[in-house]
Design an enzyme around this catalytic site. Structure first.
Site, PDB file in Angstrom:
ATOM      1  N   CYS A   2       1.004  -1.331   0.018  1.00  0.00           N
ATOM      2  CA  CYS A   2      -0.090   0.224   0.175  1.00  0.00           C
ATOM      3  C   CYS A   2       0.893   1.161   0.003  1.00  0.00           C
ATOM      4  O   CYS A   2       1.914   1.306   0.609  1.00  0.00           O
ATOM      5  CB  CYS A   2      -1.061  -0.084   1.074  1.00  0.00           C
ATOM      6  N   ARG A  27       4.103  -0.642  -4.647  1.00  0.00           N
ATOM      7  CA  ARG A  27       3.687  -1.136  -3.147  1.00  0.00           C
ATOM      8  C   ARG A  27       2.434  -1.692  -3.067  1.00  0.00           C
ATOM      9  O   ARG A  27       2.142  -2.264  -2.207  1.00  0.00           O
ATOM     10  CB  ARG A  27       3.872   0.010  -2.110  1.00  0.00           C
ATOM     11  N   TRP A  74      -2.857  -2.714  -1.527  1.00  0.00           N
ATOM     12  CA  TRP A  74      -2.773  -4.254  -1.964  1.00  0.00           C
ATOM     13  C   TRP A  74      -3.629  -4.846  -0.982  1.00  0.00           C
ATOM     14  O   TRP A  74      -3.194  -4.754   0.450  1.00  0.00           O
ATOM     15  CB  TRP A  74      -1.279  -4.454  -1.607  1.00  0.00           C
ATOM     16  N   ASN A 100      -1.879   2.150   5.441  1.00  0.00           N
ATOM     17  CA  ASN A 100      -1.016   1.122   5.092  1.00  0.00           C
ATOM     18  C   ASN A 100      -0.852   0.255   6.471  1.00  0.00           C
ATOM     19  O   ASN A 100      -0.497   0.680   7.456  1.00  0.00           O
ATOM     20  CB  ASN A 100       0.069   1.564   4.740  1.00  0.00           C
ATOM     21  N   GLY A 101      -1.191  -0.946   6.348  1.00  0.00           N
ATOM     22  CA  GLY A 101      -0.723  -1.935   7.373  1.00  0.00           C
ATOM     23  C   GLY A 101      -1.944  -2.663   7.783  1.00  0.00           C
ATOM     24  O   GLY A 101      -2.948  -2.914   7.013  1.00  0.00           O
ATOM     25  N   GLU A 480      16.924 -19.140  -5.688  1.00  0.00           N
ATOM     26  CA  GLU A 480      16.563 -17.679  -6.145  1.00  0.00           C
ATOM     27  C   GLU A 480      15.863 -17.687  -7.603  1.00  0.00           C
ATOM     28  O   GLU A 480      14.924 -17.116  -7.889  1.00  0.00           O
ATOM     29  CB  GLU A 480      17.620 -16.834  -5.881  1.00  0.00           C
ATOM     30  N   LYS A 484      12.309 -16.329  -8.709  1.00  0.00           N
ATOM     31  CA  LYS A 484      12.144 -15.160  -9.794  1.00  0.00           C
ATOM     32  C   LYS A 484      11.272 -15.481 -10.637  1.00  0.00           C
ATOM     33  O   LYS A 484      10.182 -14.613 -11.404  1.00  0.00           O
ATOM     34  CB  LYS A 484      13.714 -14.923 -10.139  1.00  0.00           C
ATOM     35  N   GLU A 487       7.394 -15.904  -9.589  1.00  0.00           N
ATOM     36  CA  GLU A 487       6.605 -14.618  -9.276  1.00  0.00           C
ATOM     37  C   GLU A 487       6.528 -13.859 -10.498  1.00  0.00           C
ATOM     38  O   GLU A 487       5.299 -12.871 -10.402  1.00  0.00           O
ATOM     39  CB  GLU A 487       7.513 -13.916  -7.994  1.00  0.00           C
ATOM     40  N   HIS A 503      15.590 -39.171  -5.416  1.00  0.00           N
ATOM     41  CA  HIS A 503      14.902 -39.670  -4.243  1.00  0.00           C
ATOM     42  C   HIS A 503      13.347 -39.231  -4.352  1.00  0.00           C
ATOM     43  O   HIS A 503      12.596 -39.282  -3.204  1.00  0.00           O
ATOM     44  CB  HIS A 503      15.509 -38.844  -2.906  1.00  0.00           C
ATOM     45  N   LYS A 602       5.832  -4.699  -3.453  1.00  0.00           N
ATOM     46  CA  LYS A 602       7.174  -4.593  -2.939  1.00  0.00           C
ATOM     47  C   LYS A 602       6.817  -4.190  -1.501  1.00  0.00           C
ATOM     48  O   LYS A 602       6.020  -3.668  -1.182  1.00  0.00           O
ATOM     49  CB  LYS A 602       7.613  -3.451  -3.720  1.00  0.00           C
TER      50      LYS A 602
END
Ligand code: F6R
Length: 607
Positions: A2, A27, A74, A100-101, A480, A484, A487, A503, A602
């Site tokens: 947000c 954000r 968001w 925001n939160g 990583e 990447k 996402e 295995h 982000k």
């Protein structure tokens, strides 16, 4: 997570709010809205979708006035929709709030307010704040906000505007970032600096539990009791260009190509005469000698940097290191005491899980060292020691240059400890530094091979599944690479320790399944090659990534990319680059919004 912008001054606010929100869209981008005090009173426009949808609506019917607040969302509570978008208002539409939160006790507060007759329009936790402030309002918006925040628990960055007091904007911070921009006859609030950088470089970075009251002519900082807070402004020393695309199609591509500079900027000031100097780490030699264990705690990509950090510190110092996902760390009852050094890694420095883990570590007596990209962030302020990665602002949701700068920070820290402890000789330290200094130019040589990656991305773009394999440090890097790809391309992928396939997972390798195989660790090359041959034998289509000179690789795979040779410990700083490019080009080929992948944002400031 947000984005908030607020303006009070002499100019028309709508454009400032919208342009500011564009800089904060990373954000959150599922809906957006603004509230402006106009000649018809407080007016709100908000819309589900990208900011462009709101902009379209405002084109025919602008909101004109020189005080306003804006928000890009968001979603946490309630799906993205017009009505769930911020700003939220009280019943009379005279008090407007952006947030925001997460308000943790919102259900209890909502029930109380409903019992008092308040009618809710949205499913959000934020609307509770608008009604609560309204309930407590007795003609003084600052007093009402102060009383309201005493009742709410959780994380919040707030901007509040009241129609009856159109000469002020109120901002409060608790566990969600908020800065105040100080201009001439105008002042700003924002979740992050780029939103206001066009207008001012002088900012206050609010601490948790601080409130700012902005008028056109000044800013007053207080604590939540109203006690004065005095602080100097922080002068931002980077410019807008750094936070713009600069000719690249996407921030992610720009940031991938900025890595050589980010390496130099992070490394050069900390190397002197063949040794590492870290004046920002205030640990005495005695303290370093007494460290018995290191915990590295972080989320997502930063966690993957921490996996490399574990190997780096263990190899250079022989101190045992554990790396934990921050959201799990607190709950596994980790063994922490005063001999434990906890290293938290966070690009934004605002990740709620990382902050919570860090606070728990401090509570239990650990010293905390932070590796972060944001000066003045919560992580930076709460840590005992801070190594700032000098990667510059990272805007794309998919982290690239921050990750590699974090690797550089781990190399520097590992060498610094090793110098102090004498666990490696001076020759090895200076040889490692020499090799590090070559990395920026070597990254450029990897970037020159983008065509190989573009070709492979065309083969991959329509698959449903793919696998990444590697051993040792290569295994940490493929984790990583896989994140990447997932996402931003939305293709399912798994990263496997190459020796582990047999295995179980080998059952999933069938004709044409793509496998990206990393084999840069000299001591493990032959073994990884055997695993590559095993997947090839089951029909996999393999892209092999190896060191220059390892010609065996080309004979065993369908496509090959060679990275310049460096020390085995340093290879992640090179081998991740083709994986970043692969994720980028696959996402592009699938027509995705590379910089703003679905469902993500982000700076994840909620737990
Ligand atoms: C992935 C990504 C995330 C972040 C994670 C932690 O590309 O960017 O996985 O790495 O959310 O964020 P920071 O580093 O800001 O704590």
């Amino acid at each position: 997570m947000c984005g908030i912008v607020g303006y009070i001054g002499h100019r028309d606010s709508q454009n400032i709010l919208i342009e500011g929100l564009k800089k904060l869209e990373y954000r959150g981008y599922d809906s957006a809205g603004i509230a402006v005090y106009t000649d018809k009173g407080l007016q709100v426009k908000k819309a589900k979708g990208r900011l462009a949808v709101l902009e379209d609506q405002l084109t025919g019917a602008p909101l004109s006035g020189s005080i306003g607040i804006g928000h890009t969302r968001w979603a946490t509570h309630g799906k993205p929709s017009d009505v769930n978008s911020h700003p939220h208002t009280n019943v009379q539409k005279k008090i407007s709030v952006v947030h925001n939160g997460i308000i943790e006790n919102y259900i209890q507060l909502k029930e109380e307010l409903i019992a008092k007759g308040y009618v809710f329009e949205s499913e959000t936790d934020t609307e509770v704040i608008a009604h609560l402030v309204s309930d407590l309002y007795e003609g003084d918006i600052v007093a009402a906000v102060r009383k309201a925040v005493k009742r709410i628990h959780g994380a919040y960055g707030l901007g509040v505007l009241a129609e009856n007091e159109p000469d002020k904007l109120v901002a409060v911070r608790m566990h969600s970032p908020l800065i105040i921009g100080v201009g001439e006859n105008e002042n700003f609030i924002a979740s992050d600096i780029p939103a206001i950088l066009e207008y001012t470089r002088e900012v206050y970075i609010l601490n948790d539990g601080e409130m700012a009251v902005l008028t056109k002519d000044g800013v007053t900082l207080t604590d939540l009791e109203g006690g004065p807070v005095s602080r100097d402004t922080y002068r931002v020393d980077w410019d807008m260009q750094t936070a713009e695309k600069g000719g690249f199609d996407h921030f992610m591509l720009k940031e991938i190509y900025e890595q050589p500079k980010a390496y130099r900027d992070t490394m050069n000031p900390r190397i002197d005469g063949g040794r590492v100097v870290l004046p920002e780490v205030g640990m005495t030699a005695d303290y370093i000698r007494d460290i018995r264990r290191v915990h590295i705690v972080a989320c997502g990509t930063a966690y993957h940097a921490g996996l490399v950090g574990k190997t780096v510190i263990e190899r250079l110092t022989r101190i045992p290191v554990e790396t934990d996902v921050a959201s799990e760390y607190r709950y596994r009852d980790p063994i922490i005491n005063k001999d434990t050094l906890v290293i938290v890694v966070s690009q934004s420095g605002e990740t709620a899980d990382t902050l919570a883990a860090m606070r728990e570590a401090k509570r239990q007596g650990a010293r905390v060292l932070a590796i972060t990209n944001v000066v003045g962030s919560s992580v930076a302020r709460d840590a005992d020691d801070v190594i700032v990665t000098l990667a510059g602002p990272e805007i794309a949701v998919a982290s690239t240059k921050a990750y590699t700068s974090q690797l550089i920070a781990f190399y520097l820290l590992g060498l610094y400890f090793a110098q102090t402890l004498g666990t490696v000789d001076a020759g090895t330290v200076s040889a490692t530094i020499d090799a590090m200094e070559k990395l920026p130019e070597q990254v450029e040589r990897v970037l020159d091979q983008a065509d190989v990656i573009k070709r492979v991305s065309e083969q991959i773009k329509d698959v449903d599944n793919l696998f990444y394999i590697g051993r040792g440090l290569d295994y940490t890097v493929v984790q990583e690479g896989s994140l990447k790809l997932k996402e931003i391309s939305y293709i399912h992928s798994e990263a496997y320790a190459a020796g582990e396939l047999k295995h179980g997972t080998l059952a999933l390798i069938t004709e044409g399944v793509p496998v990206i195989a990393l084999a840069t660790q000299e001591a493990l090359f032959e073994k990884t090659l055997s695993n590559i041959v095993e997947v090839k034998a089951r029909g996999a289509r393999v892209l092999g990534i190896a060191n220059e000179g390892d010609a065996e690789m080309a004979k065993s795979v369908d496509d090959v990319l060679y990275i310049p040779r460096t020390l085995p410990l340093l290879t992640p700083a090179l081998s991740v680059v083709p994986l970043q490019l692969l994720a980028y080009y696959v996402s592009l080929a699938r027509g995705n919004d590379v910089d703003k992948p679905r469902n993500l944002a982000k700076s994840v400031t909620v737990e």
